[in-house]
Design an enzyme around this catalytic site. Structure first.
Site, PDB file in Angstrom:
ATOM      1  N   ASN A  58      59.847  39.883  46.394  1.00  0.00           N
ATOM      2  CA  ASN A  58      59.847  40.498  45.064  1.00  0.00           C
ATOM      3  C   ASN A  58      59.230  41.900  45.099  1.00  0.00           C
ATOM      4  O   ASN A  58      59.782  42.853  44.553  1.00  0.00           O
ATOM      5  CB  ASN A  58      59.058  39.626  44.074  1.00  0.00           C
ATOM      6  CG  ASN A  58      59.775  38.337  43.733  1.00  0.00           C
ATOM      7  OD1 ASN A  58      60.994  38.220  43.921  1.00  0.00           O
ATOM      8  ND2 ASN A  58      59.041  37.344  43.247  1.00  0.00           N
TER       9      ASN A  58
ATOM     10  N   VAL B  88      48.729  35.344  45.744  1.00  0.00           N
ATOM     11  CA  VAL B  88      49.190  34.515  46.856  1.00  0.00           C
ATOM     12  C   VAL B  88      49.157  35.311  48.155  1.00  0.00           C
ATOM     13  O   VAL B  88      48.647  34.854  49.187  1.00  0.00           O
ATOM     14  CB  VAL B  88      50.610  33.975  46.581  1.00  0.00           C
ATOM     15  CG1 VAL B  88      51.224  33.387  47.852  1.00  0.00           C
ATOM     16  CG2 VAL B  88      50.578  32.913  45.489  1.00  0.00           C
TER      17      VAL B  88
ATOM     18  N   ARG C  69      40.000  35.947  65.915  1.00  0.00           N
ATOM     19  CA  ARG C  69      38.628  35.719  65.433  1.00  0.00           C
ATOM     20  C   ARG C  69      38.193  36.761  64.400  1.00  0.00           C
ATOM     21  O   ARG C  69      37.006  36.984  64.209  1.00  0.00           O
ATOM     22  CB  ARG C  69      37.636  35.670  66.584  1.00  0.00           C
ATOM     23  CG  ARG C  69      37.910  34.533  67.545  1.00  0.00           C
ATOM     24  CD  ARG C  69      36.864  34.460  68.630  1.00  0.00           C
ATOM     25  NE  ARG C  69      37.149  33.348  69.529  1.00  0.00           N
ATOM     26  CZ  ARG C  69      36.444  33.062  70.615  1.00  0.00           C
ATOM     27  NH1 ARG C  69      35.386  33.808  70.915  1.00  0.00           N
ATOM     28  NH2 ARG C  69      36.774  32.054  71.384  1.00  0.00           N
TER      29      ARG C  69
ATOM     30  N   LEU D 137      51.736  48.186  37.760  1.00  0.00           N
ATOM     31  CA  LEU D 137      51.862  47.285  36.604  1.00  0.00           C
ATOM     32  C   LEU D 137      53.083  47.615  35.748  1.00  0.00           C
ATOM     33  O   LEU D 137      53.503  46.796  34.932  1.00  0.00           O
ATOM     34  CB  LEU D 137      50.596  47.337  35.755  1.00  0.00           C
ATOM     35  CG  LEU D 137      49.294  46.944  36.482  1.00  0.00           C
ATOM     36  CD1 LEU D 137      48.115  47.037  35.544  1.00  0.00           C
ATOM     37  CD2 LEU D 137      49.409  45.540  37.067  1.00  0.00           C
ATOM     38  N   GLU D 138      53.646  48.812  35.940  1.00  0.00           N
ATOM     39  CA  GLU D 138      54.819  49.188  35.145  1.00  0.00           C
ATOM     40  C   GLU D 138      56.047  48.367  35.512  1.00  0.00           C
ATOM     41  O   GLU D 138      56.974  48.239  34.711  1.00  0.00           O
ATOM     42  CB  GLU D 138      55.106  50.680  35.306  1.00  0.00           C
ATOM     43  CG  GLU D 138      54.004  51.568  34.731  1.00  0.00           C
ATOM     44  CD  GLU D 138      54.220  53.038  35.053  1.00  0.00           C
ATOM     45  OE1 GLU D 138      55.320  53.381  35.548  1.00  0.00           O
ATOM     46  OE2 GLU D 138      53.306  53.840  34.813  1.00  0.00           O
TER      47      GLU D 138
ATOM     48  N   GLU E 240      28.740  32.463  46.480  1.00  0.00           N
ATOM     49  CA  GLU E 240      28.901  31.576  45.319  1.00  0.00           C
ATOM     50  C   GLU E 240      27.882  30.445  45.317  1.00  0.00           C
ATOM     51  O   GLU E 240      28.221  29.267  45.274  1.00  0.00           O
ATOM     52  CB  GLU E 240      30.329  30.998  45.290  1.00  0.00           C
ATOM     53  CG  GLU E 240      30.722  30.458  43.933  1.00  0.00           C
ATOM     54  CD  GLU E 240      32.207  30.123  43.835  1.00  0.00           C
ATOM     55  OE1 GLU E 240      32.611  29.693  42.749  1.00  0.00           O
ATOM     56  OE2 GLU E 240      32.945  30.310  44.815  1.00  0.00           O
TER      57      GLU E 240
ATOM     58  N   ARG F  46      27.610  33.727  40.945  1.00  0.00           N
ATOM     59  CA  ARG F  46      29.049  33.951  41.067  1.00  0.00           C
ATOM     60  C   ARG F  46      29.856  32.854  40.378  1.00  0.00           C
ATOM     61  O   ARG F  46      31.027  33.037  40.078  1.00  0.00           O
ATOM     62  CB  ARG F  46      29.434  34.062  42.544  1.00  0.00           C
ATOM     63  CG  ARG F  46      30.875  34.540  42.738  1.00  0.00           C
ATOM     64  CD  ARG F  46      31.153  34.966  44.159  1.00  0.00           C
ATOM     65  NE  ARG F  46      32.559  35.335  44.326  1.00  0.00           N
ATOM     66  CZ  ARG F  46      33.084  35.802  45.444  1.00  0.00           C
ATOM     67  NH1 ARG F  46      32.321  35.997  46.511  1.00  0.00           N
ATOM     68  NH2 ARG F  46      34.365  36.103  45.520  1.00  0.00           N
TER      69      ARG F  46
ATOM     70  N   HIS G 257      37.770  28.111  34.295  1.00  0.00           N
ATOM     71  CA  HIS G 257      38.458  27.633  35.490  1.00  0.00           C
ATOM     72  C   HIS G 257      38.297  26.135  35.737  1.00  0.00           C
ATOM     73  O   HIS G 257      39.177  25.520  36.340  1.00  0.00           O
ATOM     74  CB  HIS G 257      37.990  28.407  36.718  1.00  0.00           C
ATOM     75  CG  HIS G 257      38.531  29.795  36.805  1.00  0.00           C
ATOM     76  ND1 HIS G 257      38.303  30.742  35.824  1.00  0.00           N
ATOM     77  CD2 HIS G 257      39.305  30.408  37.737  1.00  0.00           C
ATOM     78  CE1 HIS G 257      38.908  31.876  36.169  1.00  0.00           C
ATOM     79  NE2 HIS G 257      39.522  31.706  37.323  1.00  0.00           N
TER      80      HIS G 257
ATOM     81  N   HIS H  89      41.838  25.098  35.976  1.00  0.00           N
ATOM     82  CA  HIS H  89      42.400  24.730  37.272  1.00  0.00           C
ATOM     83  C   HIS H  89      43.029  23.339  37.213  1.00  0.00           C
ATOM     84  O   HIS H  89      44.058  23.085  37.859  1.00  0.00           O
ATOM     85  CB  HIS H  89      41.326  24.767  38.352  1.00  0.00           C
ATOM     86  CG  HIS H  89      41.244  26.092  39.050  1.00  0.00           C
ATOM     87  ND1 HIS H  89      40.222  26.419  39.921  1.00  0.00           N
ATOM     88  CD2 HIS H  89      42.054  27.174  39.020  1.00  0.00           C
ATOM     89  CE1 HIS H  89      40.419  27.639  40.389  1.00  0.00           C
ATOM     90  NE2 HIS H  89      41.517  28.120  39.841  1.00  0.00           N
TER      91      HIS H  89
ATOM     92  N   HIS I  57      48.503  31.007  36.500  1.00  0.00           N
ATOM     93  CA  HIS I  57      47.049  30.802  36.609  1.00  0.00           C
ATOM     94  C   HIS I  57      46.319  31.316  35.379  1.00  0.00           C
ATOM     95  O   HIS I  57      45.486  30.623  34.781  1.00  0.00           O
ATOM     96  CB  HIS I  57      46.533  31.518  37.869  1.00  0.00           C
ATOM     97  CG  HIS I  57      45.045  31.550  37.985  1.00  0.00           C
ATOM     98  ND1 HIS I  57      44.310  30.465  38.402  1.00  0.00           N
ATOM     99  CD2 HIS I  57      44.147  32.549  37.713  1.00  0.00           C
ATOM    100  CE1 HIS I  57      43.026  30.786  38.387  1.00  0.00           C
ATOM    101  NE2 HIS I  57      42.889  32.040  37.990  1.00  0.00           N
TER     102      HIS I  57
END
Length: 1587
Positions: free
Chosen positions: A48, A117, A131, A181-182, A265, A269, A276, A280, A292
């Site tokens: 896309n 993604v 690594r 974003l356009e 986290e 955080r 969520h 989620h 989402h």
């Protein structure tokens, strides 16, 4: 050469690595190459994004690389498939293999160009490849820019959940190019705005306020493409672009700041996970159909409601959050249409969501971690808070129950939310005024939210918040209004006040000079709003010169209002329906071109206090209205409202009635502030005028009201009360009247409330219907109702109250629920209209415990793609069609099947007008009748819109107005066209005299109406009653009407762990093959009708006509009860339908939906728009999204298959992919693909097979709807097809279907027919099982060992062991417990353990024997059971399930019969002492079941010890059923008596009942329908041979 763009930088983890700007591609290439030297750069993107930007990146990097003087690095790109399914172990390995193939080394820099993604996946690759290598985030979606690209989280998904395998790996740079974003779809932009709003909500109220205020400007930044790289430099940046970039940067800054403090986290955080935890879980169910951000948006509101329920967050904050998210086009509720039309929407149950949350990595232990807001811009803790499941469940549940508890002598002091009536008036006045006004105590609810949104759409005012949202600052537009943007409708939901006020407000609009403005203002609402009247107001405005058009039904929304301004002068208005019409014109009148004289005509004015309220408020805003003394004439001068600096809104007096009523009914005290004797609202009189008369102590000051109730149970019925000044409070009065005692008949007579029939629902009827569930009797009056009170402890417990989406109904019955245990309030969210936190306040302020209730869901399939949601399962069914088509007969049977009330429109008409239809037409003529008939239709839809079956007259389609009503109703419920052969109709109507003559030939009438019927209906039912004597038609009535009301006849074996099959019919005409259908369908779960192969006799074309196809479907329905798969296979996909006739194919698929076909096979090679349009209309049918590759080139491990799977999964309910096998290995590849596909969360059922002989293994192993052939078919539908029996034998050889042993336990059993029954079935189906006799003296060790054997498949149990075997079982079915005996043992697995389950199928054998022999019996008015043993228990249980209204029980030993009566306390069993006559109050039975031996009955006195069966036993005029459970002889005395005395009765032998219950056992054990035609023949031949 480009100059350096203007960049906004954000620091994270001590580095300014986040660069924000517009049109940055050259800058990105230059920066990466100069600051991150490497031997190679690899850009990974998806198909896309590549289409838009890959070429530009390649050119930019090529140009910059060419400038380098050193060794030139390589620039590589890898394009992968889009979508969440790519973010997997396989997707990661694919990129790694590419890197290794290209010999990439550890100094490689990887660039992730795409959305979340791509960023997550590529980041995880970078974290582990060699690594760890450097990488750069270049997000192209707003969601990725502000969320996933920032913070270094990388991950892939697994079948166990999202993002469960990953790493923290920080990118070297994050480039935020807002110009990307356009090209982003608007839905994706909104998706990202959810995260922007979330960040502001938890951190920065100032930023949140900016988002609230500037939604339109922010949208404009992406809706208008920037030309010539505009925005790259500040000097070329528009205001909208600057605002957008500021919003993005601000959101990124907050997350960067938090990440810098808490990278891994551990606490802080967690805050960015607001929304969520629940979001989620929702996403896990609805992905990929909901994005989402959309799921997080809903999650934010639900988690804010959790905070509100904890008493931490005020409703004002929840309201602001709702409004802000809605401004960006985001859903805020699970009831949103975008959610309800998703395939997984029905799985959004409370338990399911909580279960998903348990495995969320943010949760620890049994509690859920939820970010709790304390206000906009701040959280309760600097981390997620542990919240108990019960509180989350209460928020998620669609229903609620108030627990009955003693409140003692408590004194509650509280204030109710702001008045809806005053809030809406204040919003209009302040918006139309000049200057600024601060509104205090504004109601934050659905109604005020839509009013504010509408005023903003009209550009009539601007709004801002102060004091944490407690104060709304309105800057008025002085009456200047504009037409909204072209194509933009003003949607009002079910907000009646807003609809009426805005109708006149919109008439003030002047033509707009904006280039994107529309030509008219369109206001619309939900389905109920489109039924509510607006006609009198529109009539008055039209007469005054306004140009208003009804866009659908006459007299209702939606309206199109031309921008012509309001003329003014004399306006005459009928005000007997709603005072809101009057207030609407009053509020707008100062802005008319001439001063307005408003004359109210047409009868008594309703709700005068609300008119007085409007006038008083107008005075406050500077316009004085005068009223001519003694008249209903009002004079309004021209002028401009002037905003007062501040305006305080009174608390809602209607809402105040509920806590006061709780005090009254529970005997406690409640004081309400801000509501007293000086209130503008009529409902403030409720305490004095109603509660005081009921025995309450009432103290009311100017601004406060206190009520103390009498002792519980001592409320007084008050006789007549005129509630015209406070009509909305009548529902509260009804709830109290239900338990009020004293006076004449405990009666409370409420009058003056006729207008309540046209509110959110017909409230008078709603109260009558719902009070009946409590056992409370009522009587409807012309302008009210009477309620006959009962002692509160005699009211029915556990009533489930349907609220009609009406806030007042819900809150009124919650009052009654405080003293009637287990009362369930359905649709609990409807209170959000006026008191969103009602349930929280009940608990936190009044002290009552409120629990969430999850309601059972109708079996349904929702639309898989965009479009209209499936019709509500509870919506009433409307039947239309020619007179004589059978509507009344079919409607009556359908109402019985559905347990609904039946309304015949003719009977309704005659009851209403007190005159027959024929006579009415004779006296008044056809036009008057049609007008009255249309009005009746409108009333019926309003009053009986749910839970009914409605048969309309044949001519209902004759007028455009009625057709509009039907077409609009078809958008939310089923309208069924009943079709019958016209010759049959002509023959029938020749003898019919009840209706008036047509005055023209019936055929001509039919030709005229036929297209109208088709236009108005969304379903067709073909009535073939004369073809099969009605039996198959009755069965089809049951199937069809259950299907369209949410109980579709889907294949039960299409489920995890089961195997299902369909037989593919290859006939050009199925009718000659109908007699073969029992053989052809043996073992299968569905029948495929290959429509592309159908050819009518003498037809020339390759496309069968719709009439021919409909006849074929109807014929097939007469021959089988199995679900139908409707397939139009094109030539390109291996069928016979022309490839260039796509629209013809979809017209046939649309026909299938109209016919209620269960499965529709749709080829995904077709136009997605056509598929989406079809899915939008699919109701409760399911779509099989199919793809066939006949080339043999398709490989199951290639991207093309994954892309076809993803597309099929998105478009359909079931995925079907068919390839071609050349080798055995191709089948293993297919099996591996299916295994991986099924591991995905929310995976759809999949049909995956390979064609050809080499592919037969795939057919054997395929689990879902495997296509099979049969030796009797003329040809196979595809090469390599096997028969059902062949597949079962192959499964056994492969170890997938182990042989099981089944037994009969009992003594004596040597002559039992059961082995013949079951073994015949096993043989026909090709099953490897055996059924044996195990005769023992008692339930001994041999039986115990048999039950424990690993190959034990199940057992039948007969006398004398039906009770003795129970101690050996682990669990009993409800039927076995109620009957007290077990006749079937089933080994099942529960929780990983094998248990023995005991059931009783005797009752099912009895029930099916009755139902199949005489379906017209339905729920018998009366039935008789002879005998009182164990089988009699089964008979009573069967009759109870049939809905028998009265069951007579006869037994020679009365004491034994009495014990049986007592065993069924909730069943209407009546003991009788003789069979000669029936109790005076009861009818004769139409069902008789004898459970005593044949030798114990006689028809004469020759056997003195036997039960004498008199001739009076049978009503010879009825169509009844008599069942004799005696096994032998075949013709018992009872059956012989029925044969001679009642020839119309169906007679059932005991062996036939044995067969019926055996069929149930067979299917329970094997999961396959028993081949009845073969089994019954074998059993009956042996039975009569040994009789």
């Amino acid at each position: 050469m480009d100059t350096v763009p203007d960049i906004l930088k954000v620091s994270i983890l001590g580095r300014e690595s986040i660069h924000c700007g517009f049109h940055l591609i050259p800058y990105i290439a230059r920066t990466v190459l100069t600051t991150l030297p490497a031997s190679g750069y690899v850009l990974v993107t998806d198909t896309n994004v590549a289409e838009f930007y890959l070429s530009a990146f390649e050119k930019a990097f090529s140009a910059e690389i060419n400038k380098l003087s050193s060794v030139k690095p390589r620039f590589l790109s890898r394009v992968i498939l889009p979508g969440e399914t790519t973010k997997s172990r396989e997707g990661k390995a694919d990129i790694e293999d590419f890197l290794l193939l290209e010999r990439c080394t550890r100094d490689t820099v990887i660039l992730a160009l795409g959305g979340g993604v791509i960023g997550d996946l590529v980041g995880f690759v970078a974290a582990t490849f060699m690594r760890g290598v450097r990488f750069v985030q270049i997000p192209t979606t707003l969601l990725a820019m502000v969320d996933s690209s920032v913070g270094g989280k990388t991950a892939i998904d697994t079948p166990a959940g999202k993002n469960l395998i990953g790493a923290f790996w920080q990118p070297e740079y994050i480039f935020i190019d807002a110009a990307f974003l356009e090209t982003l779809p608007e839905r994706e932009f909104s998706n990202g705005m959810a995260e922007v709003v979330k960040t502001a909500a938890i951190w920065d109220e100032t930023e949140f306020t900016s988002l609230e205020t500037h939604a339109q400007l922010i949208h404009n930044a992406v809706r208008t493409p920037s030309v010539g790289h505009a925005g790259r430099h500040i000097s070329t940046r528009s205001t909208s672009q600057s605002l957008l970039l500021s919003v993005i940067r601000g959101s990124i800054y907050v997350k960067s700041h938090i990440v810098t403090i808490d990278e891994r986290e551990t606490g802080l955080r967690n805050l960015v996970n607001f929304g969520h935890t629940i979001g989620h879980a929702i996403e896990a169910v609805l992905t990929p159909h909901m994005l989402h951000g959309e799921c997080v948006s809903i999650g934010m509101i639900l988690e804010a409601e959790v905070a509100r329920g904890m008493g931490v967050l005020k409703q004002v904050a929840v309201g602001r959050l709702v409004r802000c998210l809605r401004a960006y086009g985001l859903p805020v509720s699970l009831a949103d249409q975008r959610v309800s039309r998703c395939p997984g929407a029905r799985d959004l149950g409370v338990d399911k969501l909580l279960d998903i949350m348990r495995v969320d990595k943010k949760n620890s232990g049994p509690q859920k971690k939820v970010v709790i807001l304390s206000r906009i811009g701040a959280t309760y803790e600097q981390k997620a808070t542990a919240v108990d499941d019960v509180l989350i469940a209460k928020v998620l549940s669609e229903a609620a129950t108030v627990k009955v508890t003693s409140l003692g002598t408590q004194h509650v002091k509280m204030a109710t939310p702001g008045s809806k009536s005053i809030s809406n008036r204040a919003l209009v006045l302040a918006a139309l005024a000049q200057g600024t006004c601060k509104l205090k105590n504004l109601l934050h609810s659905d109604d005020t939210q839509v009013m504010m949104a509408a005023l903003q759409e009209l550009k009539g005012a601007s709004f801002a918040w102060e004091d944490g949202g407690e104060t709304l600052v309105v800057t008025g537009g002085a009456g200047t209004l504009q037409v909204p943007t072209a194509g933009q409708e003003i949607y009002l939901g079910n907000a009646g006040t807003a609809a009426r006020f805005l109708t006149t407000v919109c008439s003030l609009v002047s033509p707009s000079t904006a280039t994107n403005a529309g030509t008219a203002t369109v206001i619309t609402g939900n389905a109920r709003m489109k039924q509510r009247p607006i006609g009198p107001l529109v009539d008055a405005l039209r007469a005054n010169g306004s140009e208003i058009t009804y866009m659908e039904s006459e007299g209702c929304l939606p309206l199109s209002i031309a921008p012509k301004g309001l003329q003014g002068g004399v306006i005459r208005l009928a005000a007997s329906v709603s005072s809101q019409y009057v207030s609407s014109i009053l509020l707008c009148a100062p802005y008319a071109r001439k001063a307005v004289t408003l004359e109210l005509v047409g009868g008594a004015v309703i709700s005068q206090p609300y008119i007085d309220m409007t006038i008083a408020m107008m005075r406050t805003f500077g316009v004085i209205v005068t009223r001519d003394p003694g008249t209903d004439i009002y004079r309004i001068p021209q002028g401009t409202y002037v905003n007062p600096a501040q305006y305080a809104i009174e608390s809602d007096a209607s809402g105040a009635t509920y806590p006061l009523a709780i005090a009254a009914i529970t005997g406690t005290t409640c004081t309400l502030e801000n509501i007293g004797s000086e209130s503008l609202q009529g409902d403030a009189r409720f305490a004095v005028d109603v509660l005081a008369r009921m025995g309450c102590e009432v103290v009311q000051t100017a601004s406060e009201t206190t009520v103390t109730g009498p002792k519980r149970g001592e409320l007084k019925a008050i006789g007549e009360v005129d509630m015209e000044p406070m009509t909305d409070a009548f529902l509260t009065a009804c709830a109290l009247a239900a338990v009020a005692q004293g006076g004449e008949g405990n009666t409370t007579r409420i009058i003056g409330i006729a207008n309540q029939r046209v509110k959110e629902c017909n409230r008078i009827k709603a109260m009558i219907d719902q009070l009946a569930k409590f056992g409370v009797q009522t009587k409807e009056l012309d302008d009210g109702l009477e309620v006959y009170g009962r002692p509160f402890n005699t009211l029915t417990r556990g009533a489930s109250v349907h609220c009609y989406d009406d806030h007042r109904v819900a809150m009124a019955f919650s009052v009654l629920g405080t003293i009637v245990p287990d009362t369930i309030i359905e649709e609990k969210r409807c209170v959000e209209k006026t008191w969103p936190n009602w349930w929280d306040d009940l608990e936190n302020k009044i002290g009552l415990k409120v629990e969430g209730i999850e309601l059972p869901r109708a079996e349904s399939s929702t639309a898989a793609t965009s479009g209209i949601p499936s019709p509500a399962a509870s919506a009433s069914v409307i039947l239309i069609g020619m007179r004589g088509s059978g509507k009344t007969h079919i409607g009556t049977l359908a109402s019985t099947v559905l347990s609904r009330r039946f309304i015949d429109a003719d009977a309704y008409f005659e009851a209403k007008h007190n005159i027959g239809v024929r006579e009415f037409v004779h006296v008044n003529g056809w036009p008057a009748f049609r007008a009255a008939e249309t009005e009746n239709l409108k009333e019926i839809i309003q009053e009986a819109g749910t839970g009914h079956v409605i048969s309309m007259g044949g001519g209902i389609v004759e007028t455009p107005q009625a057709r509009d009503l039907l077409k609009n109703y078809a958008k939310i419920g089923p309208v069924v066209h009943v079709l019958r052969d016209i010759d049959e109709i002509v023959s029938y109507l020749g003898d019919e005299t009840a209706r008036p003559a047509y005055g023209e030939s019936i055929t001509e009438v039919f030709k005229r109406r036929e297209p109208w019927f088709a236009e108005c209906a969304n379903y067709d039912f073909i009535n073939h009653i004369t073809v099969d004597n009605g039996e198959a038609t009755n069965a089809e009535i049951s199937r069809f009407f259950k299907h369209i009301t949410g109980q579709p006849n889907l294949a039960g074996n299409v489920a995890a762990g089961k195997r299902s099959y369909f037989v593919a019919l290859t006939y050009p005409d199925v009718i000659p093959a109908l007699q073969l259908m029992p053989d052809l369908t043996t073992g299968v779960d569905a029948v495929e009708l290959r429509v592309d192969l159908l050819r009518a006799p003498n037809a020339l074309g390759a496309i069968p006509s719709q009439a021919y196809v409909a006849a074929q479907v109807a014929a097939l329905r007469r021959a089988t009860s199995l679900p139908i798969i409707f397939t139009v296979r094109t030539i390109g996909q291996g069928g016979a339908f022309p490839d260039n006739s796509e629209r013809d194919a979809f017209e046939l698929l649309g026909l299938a939906l109209r016919l209620g076909v269960e499965y529709i096979d749709v080829e995904i090679s077709a136009s997605e728009k056509l598929i989406a349009d079809l899915a939008a209309r699919k109701g409760f049918s399911q779509i099989i999204a199919s793809w066939h590759d006949w080339s043999g080139k398709m490989k199951w491990n290639e991207d093309v298959v994954r892309s076809k799977y993803a597309l099929s999964s998105r478009l359909g309910d079931i995925v079907k992919i068919v390839g071609k096998a050349d080798t055995l290995q191709d089948n293993f590849a297919l099996h591996d693909f299916v295994a991986k596909a099924n591991l995905q969360r929310g995976a759809k059922p999949i049909i995956a097979i390979n064609m050809g002989v080499e592919g037969q293994m795939s057919r054997i192993l395929n689990a879902t709807l495997s296509p099979v052939t049969h030796p009797l078919l003329p040809s196979k539908a595809a090469p390599g097809q096997l028969s059902f029996a062949q597949i079962q034998k192959a499964l056994n050889l492969l170890g997938q279907l182990p042989a099981r042993r089944y037994f009969l336990f009992g003594n004596p059993i040597a002559h039992s027919m059961s082995p013949t029954l079951h073994n015949a079935g096993f043989e026909v189906l090709g099953l490897p099982h055996t059924y044996e006799l195990l005769e023992t003296v008692n339930v001994d060790e041999e039986i115990k060992a048999t039950l424990a054997a690993p190959d034990f498949g199940g057992a039948s149990v007969t006398i004398p062991f039906k009770l003795d075997v129970i101690p050996l079982l682990d669990k009993l079915s409800p039927a076995a417990e109620a009957i007290g005996a077990v006749n079937t043992i089933i080994p099942v697995v529960e929780g990983g353990n094998r248990i023995l389950y005991g059931d009783n199928t005797d009752w099912l054998g009895i029930r099916e024997s009755i139902r199949s022999r005489a379906p017209s019996v339905g729920a018998p008015a009366a039935a008789l059971v002879i005998g009182a043993g164990g089988t009699a228990r089964a008979a009573i249980f069967a009759l109870q399930s049939l809905g028998a209204q009265r069951i007579y029980l006869y037994n020679r030993t009365t004491s034994k019969a009495q014990a049986l009566v007592e065993a069924f306390p909730d069943t209407p069993v009546k003991l009788i002492e003789t069979l000669d006559a029936w109790p005076a109050e009861g009818p004769a039975p139409t069902v008789i079941v004898s459970t005593v031996p044949a030798s114990a009955t006689a028809t004469d006195s020759t056997n003195p010890g036997a039960v004498l069966l008199p001739l009076a036993l049978f009503d010879a005029t009825a169509n009844g059923v008599v069942v004799d459970m005696a096994y032998k002889p075949a013709e018992t005395p009872l059956l012989l008596l029925a044969k001679s005395a009642a020839p119309k009765w169906a007679r059932v032998m005991g062996v036939e009942v044995l067969l019926e219950q055996g069929y149930v056992q067979f299917e329970t054990w094997t999961g396959r329908r028993c081949p009845k035609h073969v089994v019954s023949k074998s059993v009956l031949e042996k039975y009569f041979a040994t009789a």
